[in-house]
Write a protein that holds these residues in place. Structure first.
Motif, PDB file in Angstrom:
ATOM      1  N   ARG A  20       0.654  -0.919  -0.279  1.00  0.00           N
ATOM      2  CA  ARG A  20      -0.323   0.502   0.123  1.00  0.00           C
ATOM      3  C   ARG A  20       1.119   1.032  -0.086  1.00  0.00           C
ATOM      4  O   ARG A  20       0.278   2.191  -0.599  1.00  0.00           O
ATOM      5  N   GLU A  21       1.939   1.372   0.109  1.00  0.00           N
ATOM      6  CA  GLU A  21       3.124   2.075   1.420  1.00  0.00           C
ATOM      7  C   GLU A  21       4.074   2.608  -0.201  1.00  0.00           C
ATOM      8  O   GLU A  21       4.493   3.191  -0.454  1.00  0.00           O
ATOM      9  N   THR A  22       4.049   1.417  -0.984  1.00  0.00           N
ATOM     10  CA  THR A  22       4.858   1.654  -1.958  1.00  0.00           C
ATOM     11  C   THR A  22       4.682   2.281  -3.402  1.00  0.00           C
ATOM     12  O   THR A  22       4.135   1.845  -3.816  1.00  0.00           O
ATOM     13  N   PRO A  23       5.230   2.640  -4.339  1.00  0.00           N
ATOM     14  CA  PRO A  23       5.578   3.046  -6.120  1.00  0.00           C
ATOM     15  C   PRO A  23       5.017   2.007  -6.620  1.00  0.00           C
ATOM     16  O   PRO A  23       4.977   2.233  -7.878  1.00  0.00           O
ATOM     17  N   PHE A  24       6.166   1.216  -5.923  1.00  0.00           N
ATOM     18  CA  PHE A  24       6.345  -0.472  -6.935  1.00  0.00           C
ATOM     19  C   PHE A  24       5.417  -1.134  -7.803  1.00  0.00           C
ATOM     20  O   PHE A  24       5.877  -2.226  -8.857  1.00  0.00           O
ATOM     21  N   PHE A  25       4.230  -1.547  -7.526  1.00  0.00           N
ATOM     22  CA  PHE A  25       3.117  -2.003  -8.275  1.00  0.00           C
ATOM     23  C   PHE A  25       2.124  -1.256  -9.267  1.00  0.00           C
ATOM     24  O   PHE A  25       2.255  -0.520  -9.043  1.00  0.00           O
ATOM     25  N   THR A  26       2.059  -2.506 -10.102  1.00  0.00           N
ATOM     26  CA  THR A  26       1.126  -1.441 -11.060  1.00  0.00           C
ATOM     27  C   THR A  26      -0.022  -1.550  -9.959  1.00  0.00           C
ATOM     28  O   THR A  26      -0.851  -2.674  -9.389  1.00  0.00           O
ATOM     29  N   PRO A  27      -1.422  -0.923 -11.349  1.00  0.00           N
ATOM     30  CA  PRO A  27      -3.016  -1.430 -10.922  1.00  0.00           C
ATOM     31  C   PRO A  27      -3.095  -2.692 -10.326  1.00  0.00           C
ATOM     32  O   PRO A  27      -3.783  -2.554  -9.558  1.00  0.00           O
ATOM     33  N   GLU A  28      -2.992  -3.253 -11.472  1.00  0.00           N
ATOM     34  CA  GLU A  28      -3.083  -5.062 -11.363  1.00  0.00           C
ATOM     35  C   GLU A  28      -3.124  -5.653 -10.191  1.00  0.00           C
ATOM     36  O   GLU A  28      -2.976  -6.444  -9.664  1.00  0.00           O
ATOM     37  N   GLU A  29      -1.240  -5.610 -10.031  1.00  0.00           N
ATOM     38  CA  GLU A  29      -0.386  -6.241  -8.922  1.00  0.00           C
ATOM     39  C   GLU A  29      -1.489  -5.497  -7.646  1.00  0.00           C
ATOM     40  O   GLU A  29      -1.874  -5.988  -6.675  1.00  0.00           O
ATOM     41  N   ARG A  30      -1.966  -4.385  -7.445  1.00  0.00           N
ATOM     42  CA  ARG A  30      -2.209  -3.524  -6.253  1.00  0.00           C
ATOM     43  C   ARG A  30      -3.683  -4.029  -6.527  1.00  0.00           C
ATOM     44  O   ARG A  30      -4.427  -4.899  -4.892  1.00  0.00           O
ATOM     45  N   ALA A  31      -4.537  -4.507  -7.492  1.00  0.00           N
ATOM     46  CA  ALA A  31      -5.920  -5.223  -7.161  1.00  0.00           C
ATOM     47  C   ALA A  31      -5.865  -6.666  -6.617  1.00  0.00           C
ATOM     48  O   ALA A  31      -6.989  -6.866  -6.021  1.00  0.00           O
ATOM     49  N   SER A  32      -5.397  -7.374  -7.098  1.00  0.00           N
ATOM     50  CA  SER A  32      -4.230  -8.948  -7.056  1.00  0.00           C
ATOM     51  C   SER A  32      -4.023  -8.406  -5.529  1.00  0.00           C
ATOM     52  O   SER A  32      -4.754  -9.482  -4.979  1.00  0.00           O
ATOM     53  N   CYS A  33      -3.613  -7.380  -4.966  1.00  0.00           N
ATOM     54  CA  CYS A  33      -3.318  -7.841  -3.667  1.00  0.00           C
ATOM     55  C   CYS A  33      -4.886  -7.554  -2.221  1.00  0.00           C
ATOM     56  O   CYS A  33      -4.886  -8.142  -1.167  1.00  0.00           O
ATOM     57  N   VAL A  34      -5.547  -6.308  -2.645  1.00  0.00           N
ATOM     58  CA  VAL A  34      -6.217  -6.161  -2.056  1.00  0.00           C
ATOM     59  C   VAL A  34      -7.974  -7.596  -2.201  1.00  0.00           C
ATOM     60  O   VAL A  34      -7.655  -7.796  -1.300  1.00  0.00           O
ATOM     61  N   GLY A  35      -7.636  -8.138  -3.839  1.00  0.00           N
ATOM     62  CA  GLY A  35      -7.653  -9.233  -3.035  1.00  0.00           C
ATOM     63  C   GLY A  35      -8.019 -10.495  -2.692  1.00  0.00           C
ATOM     64  O   GLY A  35      -8.532 -10.963  -1.676  1.00  0.00           O
ATOM     65  N   ILE A  36      -6.813 -10.615  -2.575  1.00  0.00           N
ATOM     66  CA  ILE A  36      -5.833 -11.588  -1.569  1.00  0.00           C
ATOM     67  C   ILE A  36      -6.638 -11.247  -0.437  1.00  0.00           C
ATOM     68  O   ILE A  36      -6.243 -11.979   0.568  1.00  0.00           O
ATOM     69  N   HIS A  37      -6.245 -10.167   0.387  1.00  0.00           N
ATOM     70  CA  HIS A  37      -6.284  -9.877   1.061  1.00  0.00           C
ATOM     71  C   HIS A  37      -7.323  -9.651   1.825  1.00  0.00           C
ATOM     72  O   HIS A  37      -7.637 -10.989   2.539  1.00  0.00           O
ATOM     73  N   ARG A  38      -8.542  -9.983   0.979  1.00  0.00           N
ATOM     74  CA  ARG A  38     -10.258 -10.188   1.272  1.00  0.00           C
ATOM     75  C   ARG A  38     -10.505 -11.986   1.408  1.00  0.00           C
ATOM     76  O   ARG A  38     -11.085 -12.154   1.845  1.00  0.00           O
ATOM     77  N   SER A  39      -9.255 -12.476   0.222  1.00  0.00           N
ATOM     78  CA  SER A  39      -9.838 -13.968   0.396  1.00  0.00           C
ATOM     79  C   SER A  39      -9.119 -15.032   1.864  1.00  0.00           C
ATOM     80  O   SER A  39      -9.521 -16.448   2.438  1.00  0.00           O
ATOM     81  N   SER A  40      -7.973 -14.228   1.443  1.00  0.00           N
ATOM     82  CA  SER A  40      -7.065 -15.030   2.248  1.00  0.00           C
ATOM     83  C   SER A  40      -7.406 -15.172   4.139  1.00  0.00           C
ATOM     84  O   SER A  40      -8.109 -16.444   4.213  1.00  0.00           O
ATOM     85  N   ASN A  41      -7.869 -14.484   4.106  1.00  0.00           N
ATOM     86  CA  ASN A  41      -8.213 -14.237   5.712  1.00  0.00           C
ATOM     87  C   ASN A  41      -9.617 -13.277   6.241  1.00  0.00           C
ATOM     88  O   ASN A  41      -9.351 -11.640   5.793  1.00  0.00           O
ATOM     89  N   PRO A  42     -11.169 -13.377   6.014  1.00  0.00           N
ATOM     90  CA  PRO A  42     -11.803 -12.614   6.385  1.00  0.00           C
ATOM     91  C   PRO A  42     -12.217 -11.346   7.622  1.00  0.00           C
ATOM     92  O   PRO A  42     -12.683 -11.080   7.383  1.00  0.00           O
ATOM     93  N   ASP A  43     -11.206 -11.997   8.796  1.00  0.00           N
ATOM     94  CA  ASP A  43     -11.356 -12.003   9.805  1.00  0.00           C
ATOM     95  C   ASP A  43      -9.988 -10.657   9.788  1.00  0.00           C
ATOM     96  O   ASP A  43     -10.940  -9.022  10.650  1.00  0.00           O
ATOM     97  N   LEU A  44      -9.547 -10.276   8.815  1.00  0.00           N
ATOM     98  CA  LEU A  44      -8.824  -9.287   8.883  1.00  0.00           C
ATOM     99  C   LEU A  44      -9.616  -7.944   8.023  1.00  0.00           C
ATOM    100  O   LEU A  44      -9.755  -7.909   7.882  1.00  0.00           O
ATOM    101  N   LYS A  45      -8.859  -7.048   8.706  1.00  0.00           N
ATOM    102  CA  LYS A  45      -9.723  -5.619   8.419  1.00  0.00           C
ATOM    103  C   LYS A  45      -8.999  -5.273   7.073  1.00  0.00           C
ATOM    104  O   LYS A  45      -8.804  -5.790   6.401  1.00  0.00           O
ATOM    105  N   GLN A  46     -10.351  -4.933   6.325  1.00  0.00           N
ATOM    106  CA  GLN A  46     -10.288  -4.852   4.455  1.00  0.00           C
ATOM    107  C   GLN A  46      -8.852  -3.023   4.528  1.00  0.00           C
ATOM    108  O   GLN A  46      -8.868  -2.213   5.176  1.00  0.00           O
TER     109      GLN A  46
END
Length: 104
Positions: free
Chosen positions: A74-100
């Motif tokens: 989230r804090e780095t400029p190294f990731f493309t929009p596609e990579e960032r969207a993938s990080c959001v998706g895996i964040h949500r699907s890996s552990n639904p108890d985590l804060k969004q």
């Protein structure tokens, strides 16, 4: 000791194995697939998987900078929009108890 770690790991890994099979059939690049797997492994705290997927990612051409910064995507400029969207998706699907994650 290793056996108990392995038997504890296996039941929790089944949903991720289904996700991996689905992603393998997708048109995503090998490097993005490995970033997704590394990020899921970081969230789930699986050092075996982090090690394995990090090696696979470098084998497929991922940069060390991307891998090292993945935990702070989230804090780095190294990731493309596609990579960032993938990080959001895996964040949500890996552990639904985590804060969004906050979006940028």
């Amino acid at each position: 000791m290793f056996v108990s770690s392995t038997t504890t790991f296996l039941p929790r890994s089944f949903p991720l194995l289904k996700l991996e099979k689905y992603l393998a059939a997708s048109r995503l690049s090998k490097t993005l697939l490995e970033l997704i797997k590394i990020r899921a492994s970081q969230i789930n705290g699986c050092i075996f998987c982090i090690d394995m997927h990090t090696k696979d990612a470098t084998h497929h051409g991922e940069t060390e900078q991307q891998i090292y910064a993945l935990n702070a995507w989230r804090e780095t400029p190294f990731f493309t929009p596609e990579e960032r969207a993938s990080c959001v998706g895996i964040h949500r699907s890996s552990n639904p108890d985590l804060k969004q994650p906050r979006s940028r």
